[in-house]
Design a protein around this motif. Structure first.
Motif, short mmCIF file in Angstrom:
data_model
loop_
_atom_site.label_atom_id
_atom_site.label_comp_id
_atom_site.label_asym_id
_atom_site.label_seq_id
_atom_site.Cartn_x
_atom_site.Cartn_y
_atom_site.Cartn_z
N ILE A 1 -27.05 7.69 4.32
CA ILE A 1 -26.70 6.36 4.83
C ILE A 1 -25.60 6.47 5.87
O ILE A 1 -25.64 5.85 6.93
CB ILE A 1 -26.27 5.42 3.68
CG1 ILE A 1 -27.46 5.13 2.76
CG2 ILE A 1 -25.73 4.12 4.23
CD1 ILE A 1 -27.08 4.37 1.48
N ALA A 2 -24.59 7.28 5.60
CA ALA A 2 -23.48 7.46 6.54
C ALA A 2 -23.99 8.04 7.85
O ALA A 2 -23.56 7.64 8.94
CB ALA A 2 -22.40 8.36 5.92
N LEU A 3 -24.88 9.00 7.78
CA LEU A 3 -25.43 9.62 8.98
C LEU A 3 -26.22 8.60 9.80
O LEU A 3 -26.09 8.54 11.03
CB LEU A 3 -26.32 10.81 8.58
CG LEU A 3 -26.89 11.64 9.73
CD1 LEU A 3 -25.76 12.27 10.53
CD2 LEU A 3 -27.82 12.72 9.20
N LYS B 1 -18.36 9.38 5.32
CA LYS B 1 -18.57 8.87 3.97
C LYS B 1 -17.43 7.93 3.58
O LYS B 1 -17.65 6.89 2.96
CB LYS B 1 -18.68 10.00 2.96
CG LYS B 1 -19.97 10.76 3.02
CD LYS B 1 -20.12 11.59 1.75
CE LYS B 1 -20.09 13.06 2.07
NZ LYS B 1 -20.26 13.90 0.89
N ARG B 2 -16.22 8.30 3.96
CA ARG B 2 -15.05 7.50 3.63
C ARG B 2 -15.14 6.14 4.33
O ARG B 2 -14.89 5.09 3.71
CB ARG B 2 -13.79 8.25 4.03
CG ARG B 2 -12.55 7.53 3.64
CD ARG B 2 -11.34 8.41 3.90
NE ARG B 2 -10.18 7.68 3.46
CZ ARG B 2 -9.02 7.67 4.05
NH1 ARG B 2 -8.85 8.42 5.12
NH2 ARG B 2 -8.03 6.98 3.57
N ALA B 3 -15.49 6.11 5.64
CA ALA B 3 -15.58 4.86 6.40
C ALA B 3 -16.70 3.97 5.83
O ALA B 3 -16.55 2.75 5.72
CB ALA B 3 -15.83 5.14 7.87
N ILE C 1 -15.46 2.36 2.66
CA ILE C 1 -14.53 1.27 2.97
C ILE C 1 -15.31 0.02 3.39
O ILE C 1 -15.03 -1.10 2.95
CB ILE C 1 -13.52 1.71 4.05
CG1 ILE C 1 -12.59 2.79 3.49
CG2 ILE C 1 -12.74 0.53 4.59
CD1 ILE C 1 -11.71 3.47 4.53
N LYS C 2 -16.33 0.22 4.23
CA LYS C 2 -17.14 -0.91 4.71
C LYS C 2 -17.89 -1.57 3.54
O LYS C 2 -17.99 -2.80 3.48
CB LYS C 2 -18.16 -0.46 5.76
CG LYS C 2 -17.57 0.07 7.01
CD LYS C 2 -17.51 -1.01 8.04
CE LYS C 2 -17.00 -0.38 9.35
NZ LYS C 2 -16.42 -1.36 10.20
N MET C 3 -18.40 -0.76 2.62
CA MET C 3 -19.12 -1.31 1.47
C MET C 3 -18.20 -2.16 0.61
O MET C 3 -18.55 -3.26 0.18
CB MET C 3 -19.75 -0.20 0.63
CG MET C 3 -20.95 0.44 1.27
SD MET C 3 -21.89 1.59 0.22
CE MET C 3 -20.69 2.51 -0.63
N TYR D 1 -16.46 -7.48 -1.09
CA TYR D 1 -15.28 -8.30 -1.32
C TYR D 1 -15.42 -9.66 -0.58
O TYR D 1 -15.13 -10.70 -1.13
CB TYR D 1 -14.02 -7.55 -0.85
CG TYR D 1 -12.75 -8.32 -1.10
CD1 TYR D 1 -12.20 -8.40 -2.37
CD2 TYR D 1 -12.09 -8.97 -0.05
CE1 TYR D 1 -11.04 -9.11 -2.61
CE2 TYR D 1 -10.94 -9.68 -0.28
CZ TYR D 1 -10.40 -9.76 -1.57
OH TYR D 1 -9.25 -10.47 -1.79
N ARG D 2 -15.85 -9.59 0.69
CA ARG D 2 -15.97 -10.82 1.50
C ARG D 2 -17.13 -11.70 1.04
O ARG D 2 -16.99 -12.92 1.00
CB ARG D 2 -16.17 -10.46 2.97
CG ARG D 2 -14.91 -10.10 3.65
CD ARG D 2 -15.11 -10.07 5.16
NE ARG D 2 -14.27 -9.02 5.72
CZ ARG D 2 -14.63 -8.22 6.68
NH1 ARG D 2 -15.81 -8.31 7.20
NH2 ARG D 2 -13.80 -7.32 7.10
#
Length: 179
Positions: free
Chosen positions: A22-24, A30-32, A35-37, A42-43
């Motif tokens: 998914i990151a690719l 993977k970290r970014a 964070i986005k997930m 949250y939103r």
């Protein structure tokens, strides 16, 4: 450099392969991606365990209701009046065709009747004309007979018998009058 407060999460290797993929695809680390997930959940306040996604369903239902109300409005404003106008036009066309057929059929019957009457009168006139012509020819023939008899008898009387000539003239006049 400031040192960030970093926490670690342990998860299975198969999930790591899915996270890598998914990151690719999104072009993120993977970290970014993680964070986005977290920010996304949250939103939107979505429950990640709820696969059916009720908010999405509600959004679709709202859109569906909007489209349905738009279609009903269009139906009331455009389609129903158009259908009523077309039905009225079709009814009027049927009335016109019915009236036209009645008038044409009536006129045709009247014309046919008049033609038949005219034909019978023409036949009567032809018969009468034939009788007149035939009668004329008979009249001519009888008149010629009377005239020839008159001429013959007058010749036989001679010139001195005036009383007999008068009788002959009177007799011929009666014969001509009887024609």
């Amino acid at each position: 450099m400031e040192k960030e407060n970093v926490n670690t999460i342990k998860y299975p290797a198969m999930l790591d392969a899915k996270l890598d993929k998914i990151a690719l695809e999104l072009g993120l680390s993977k970290r970014a991606l993680f964070i986005k997930m977290v920010e996304y959940f949250y939103r939107t306040k979505k429950d990640p365990t709820d696969v059916s996604d009720d908010l999405l369903k509600n959004s679709f239902a709202k859109s569906h209701k909007t489209y349905t109300s738009f279609i009903k409005t269009q139906e009331q404003l455009l389609l129903i009046p158009m259908k009523e106008a077309m039905d009225k036009m079709i009814s009027n066309q049927k009335d016109i065709v019915k009236y036209f057929n009645e008038q044409v059929v009536g006129a045709n019957k009247t014309i046919l009747k008049n033609q038949q009457e005219q034909n019978s009168k023409l036949l009567e006139t032809e018969k009468l004309l034939a009788k007149v012509i035939d009668g004329k020819e008979k009249l001519k023939a009888n008149f010629i007979l009377i005239l020839n008899a008159y001429i013959r008898n007058r010749e036989e009387l001679g010139s001195f018998k005036s009383r007999e000539k008068e009788e002959l003239i009177e007799d011929v006049r009666k014969q001509v009058a009887n024609l």
